[in-house]
Design a protein around this motif. Structure first.
Motif, PDB file in Angstrom:
ATOM      1  N   ARG A 295     -15.444   2.819   0.744  1.00  0.00           N
ATOM      2  CA  ARG A 295     -15.420   1.384   1.013  1.00  0.00           C
ATOM      3  C   ARG A 295     -15.703   1.100   2.486  1.00  0.00           C
ATOM      4  O   ARG A 295     -16.357   0.114   2.825  1.00  0.00           O
ATOM      5  CB  ARG A 295     -14.061   0.798   0.597  1.00  0.00           C
TER       6      ARG A 295
ATOM      7  N   ASP B 230      -9.552  -0.632   2.695  1.00  0.00           N
ATOM      8  CA  ASP B 230      -9.255  -0.441   1.280  1.00  0.00           C
ATOM      9  C   ASP B 230      -8.580  -1.689   0.699  1.00  0.00           C
ATOM     10  O   ASP B 230      -8.960  -2.204  -0.355  1.00  0.00           O
ATOM     11  CB  ASP B 230      -8.341   0.781   1.128  1.00  0.00           C
TER      12      ASP B 230
ATOM     13  N   ARG C  99     -10.672  -9.361  -5.861  1.00  0.00           N
ATOM     14  CA  ARG C  99      -9.779 -10.150  -6.718  1.00  0.00           C
ATOM     15  C   ARG C  99      -9.790 -11.626  -6.336  1.00  0.00           C
ATOM     16  O   ARG C  99      -8.838 -12.353  -6.613  1.00  0.00           O
ATOM     17  CB  ARG C  99      -8.360  -9.596  -6.642  1.00  0.00           C
TER      18      ARG C  99
ATOM     19  N   LEU D   4      -1.294  -1.010  -4.327  1.00  0.00           N
ATOM     20  CA  LEU D   4      -2.509  -0.200  -4.301  1.00  0.00           C
ATOM     21  C   LEU D   4      -2.143   1.170  -3.761  1.00  0.00           C
ATOM     22  O   LEU D   4      -1.599   1.297  -2.658  1.00  0.00           O
ATOM     23  CB  LEU D   4      -3.575  -0.854  -3.414  1.00  0.00           C
TER      24      LEU D   4
ATOM     25  N   THR E  31     -10.943  -4.918   0.852  1.00  0.00           N
ATOM     26  CA  THR E  31     -11.972  -4.849  -0.186  1.00  0.00           C
ATOM     27  C   THR E  31     -11.380  -5.202  -1.546  1.00  0.00           C
ATOM     28  O   THR E  31     -11.992  -5.928  -2.341  1.00  0.00           O
ATOM     29  CB  THR E  31     -12.593  -3.444  -0.233  1.00  0.00           C
ATOM     30  N   GLU E  32     -10.167  -4.709  -1.799  1.00  0.00           N
ATOM     31  CA  GLU E  32      -9.480  -5.019  -3.048  1.00  0.00           C
ATOM     32  C   GLU E  32      -9.185  -6.519  -3.146  1.00  0.00           C
ATOM     33  O   GLU E  32      -9.366  -7.138  -4.204  1.00  0.00           O
ATOM     34  CB  GLU E  32      -8.178  -4.219  -3.122  1.00  0.00           C
TER      35      GLU E  32
ATOM     36  N   TYR F 151       0.846  -1.199   0.000  1.00  0.00           N
ATOM     37  CA  TYR F 151       0.000   0.000   0.000  1.00  0.00           C
ATOM     38  C   TYR F 151       0.874   1.240   0.000  1.00  0.00           C
ATOM     39  O   TYR F 151       1.751   1.406   0.863  1.00  0.00           O
ATOM     40  CB  TYR F 151      -0.871  -0.016   1.257  1.00  0.00           C
TER      41      TYR F 151
ATOM     42  N   ARG G 205     -11.897   6.940  -2.025  1.00  0.00           N
ATOM     43  CA  ARG G 205     -12.288   5.558  -2.332  1.00  0.00           C
ATOM     44  C   ARG G 205     -12.267   4.699  -1.068  1.00  0.00           C
ATOM     45  O   ARG G 205     -13.195   3.925  -0.803  1.00  0.00           O
ATOM     46  CB  ARG G 205     -11.337   4.971  -3.366  1.00  0.00           C
TER      47      ARG G 205
END
Length: 491
Positions: free
Chosen positions: A203, A225, A233, A193, A228-229, A167, A199
């Motif tokens: 989320r 964040d 995926r 990310l 959620t990503e 991150y 964003r």
């Protein structure tokens, strides 16, 4: 998100909900996987929010254990015994006291026959294998620090299908290139990310009503964040490198000694940090905030609301009741035999209720497995009881985790970020810039709980480009919607 949708609608009043029974939850990866099943939507709607716990979060970014955000839910965090009644007077005992560690001169542990790095690697690989046994597709949070690098080395052997995720949280850090180098060298896939505070906050709002309890750790929004990503995926497990600091130990730095000396519990007017010049200087604001803290609470990370500000937001004295929740920890902390041990004990309070909680609550909300290999009982007990002290903290340089550094050196002889700790920072100033109006709307809706929150936001709006004030805004941004969503979701 349209905040107005969160306001209660004019519907017939439902029958009064049945008051949920008192609940006690083991809430530490050291004890195993927490079970939040008892905190159902229906039961949650009937639970009463503990206002002192709200004050805890504003003052320290977490709720003091064994308490939780709900009056009838108590938590057994590491240091409390699971057999104790958390509603009574539970006793806190730090589990990794210096007295439990082996001595360098202990004849029962001859060093010449021990491959410390080899044993460390084998046990860490076994911890990874055990902790991920129910995970189909693991993703590892790779921050760029020592813990994530040593964990990546073990993961490459034990779970080579793991995907590393780094991150990029703000201007203070940029570890993506080095983290990618580590992953690629080990044969692991790497993704990154970049923090977009708007964003990340959206989320958070999307899952806050599913979070079983509340914490406001300063990496919570980063975690939401990322998780959620990962879920988007097709990942189903998050490997987190937390858990080793408590038993390896964390030497007190010169800066930390100065901050401890400056922590004087002085009470100043709530608006003093907004005075000209002060409101623009992070350093001046931070030191002024430190002056108003006590020594133990200054160990907790981040800039938080002062007691005077908290009382102003509640419209009545509440901060003293929050501070009194330190009482169960005081006798144990006072028994520390060194300054380093004193800090380890103090930091463990925030570690249990904030650092671990952010991942446990987020993963529970998103249906992911939260995995902490460093909390594995066999691994941690071996490190704590068998590894020589000089391989934990260098007696001359006071560098910590010497064995971890030696393990990393088997694959990466010279990496600069092993010496400089990395972290998943969050852009708090960007959050204030992009979501001020949203948070203020939540403050209007929660006026019955925090009648002074709108006043604080309006008074400090011009100062939110200062990270000190933006960090406090972050706390409100987390707390206010959680309260509102959990009060209305069962209505």
């Amino acid at each position: 998100m349209n905040v107005s949708l969160l306001a209660p609608h004019a519907v017939p009043s439902p029958a009064p909900p049945t008051r949920p029974a008192r609940t006690q939850i083991m809430m530490s990866p050291y004890y195993g996987r927490p079970d939040f099943a008892g905190l159902s939507v229906e039961g949650d709607a009937a639970r009463k929010i503990d206002l002192v716990s709200v004050a805890d979060v504003l003052r320290n970014a977490f709720v003091y254990p064994p308490h939780s955000i709900f009056e009838d839910v108590k938590l057994v965090t590491f240091g409390f015994c699971p057999s104790q009644d958390m509603y009574a007077n539970p006793e806190f005992h730090f589990k990794f006291r210096d007295s439990g560690k082996r001595g360098d001169t202990d004849p029962a542990h001859p060093d010449h026959d021990t491959d410390w790095v080899g044993t460390y690697h084998r046990l860490l690989c076994e911890a990874v294998t055990t902790s991920t046994c129910e995970v189909r597709q693991p993703w590892m949070l790779q921050s760029g620090g020592k813990d994530s690098t040593t964990l990546a080395i073990a993961v490459a052997d034990a779970r080579p299908d793991t995907i590393c995720l780094t991150y990029l949280g703000g201007r203070e850090e940029d570890e993506v290139d080095s983290a990618r180098f580590v992953a690629s060298t080990l044969g692991l896939r790497h993704e990154s990310l970049v923090c977009d505070p708007g964003r990340a906050y959206d989320r958070y709002l999307a899952v806050a009503d599913r979070m079983p309890l509340l914490t406001a750790d300063f990496a919570l929004l980063s975690y939401v964040d990322l998780a959620t990503e990962i879920g988007a995926r097709a990942g189903d497990g998050v490997l987190d490198g937390l858990g080793a600091d408590s038993y390896f130990g964390m030497p007190v730095s010169r800066q930390q000694r100065i901050l401890k000396w400056l922590s004087r519990s002085v009470r100043l007017p709530p608006g003093v940090s907004t005075l000209p010049l002060l409101d623009r200087s992070f350093t001046a604001s931070f030191l002024l905030g430190t002056l108003q803290m006590n020594t133990i609470e200054r160990v907790f990370p981040g800039s938080r609301f002062t007691d005077a500000e908290v009382d102003e937001m509640f419209g009545k004295p509440v901060s003293d009741r929050s501070r009194s929740r330190l009482q169960p920890f005081l006798s144990e902390i006072a028994s520390a035999t060194s300054e380093d041990e004193w800090r380890d004990m103090s930091a463990s309070i925030a570690g249990s209720a904030g650092a671990f909680a952010k991942g446990l609550y987020t993963c529970a909300a998103l249906g992911l497995n939260a995995v902490y290999p460093f909390t594995d009982v066999r691994f941690r007990e071996w490190v704590y009881r068998e590894v020589p002290p000089h391989m934990m903290i260098d007696p001359v340089t006071h560098a910590n985790k010497i064995l971890v550094r030696d393990h990393i050196a088997t694959r990466f002889p010279d990496l600069p970020y092993v010496k400089t700790k990395g972290s998943f920072r969050f852009d708090v100033r960007g959050l204030a810039k992009t979501r001020y109006d949203t948070v203020r709307d939540f403050a209007v809706q929660a006026r019955d709980v925090l009648p002074g929150a709108v006043t604080w936001l309006d008074r400090n709006r011009k100062s939110l480009d200062n990270k000190y004030h933006a960090s406090k805004f972050y706390l409100l941004a987390v707390v206010l919607p959680w309260i509102q969503l959990h009060r209305t979701r069962g209505a």
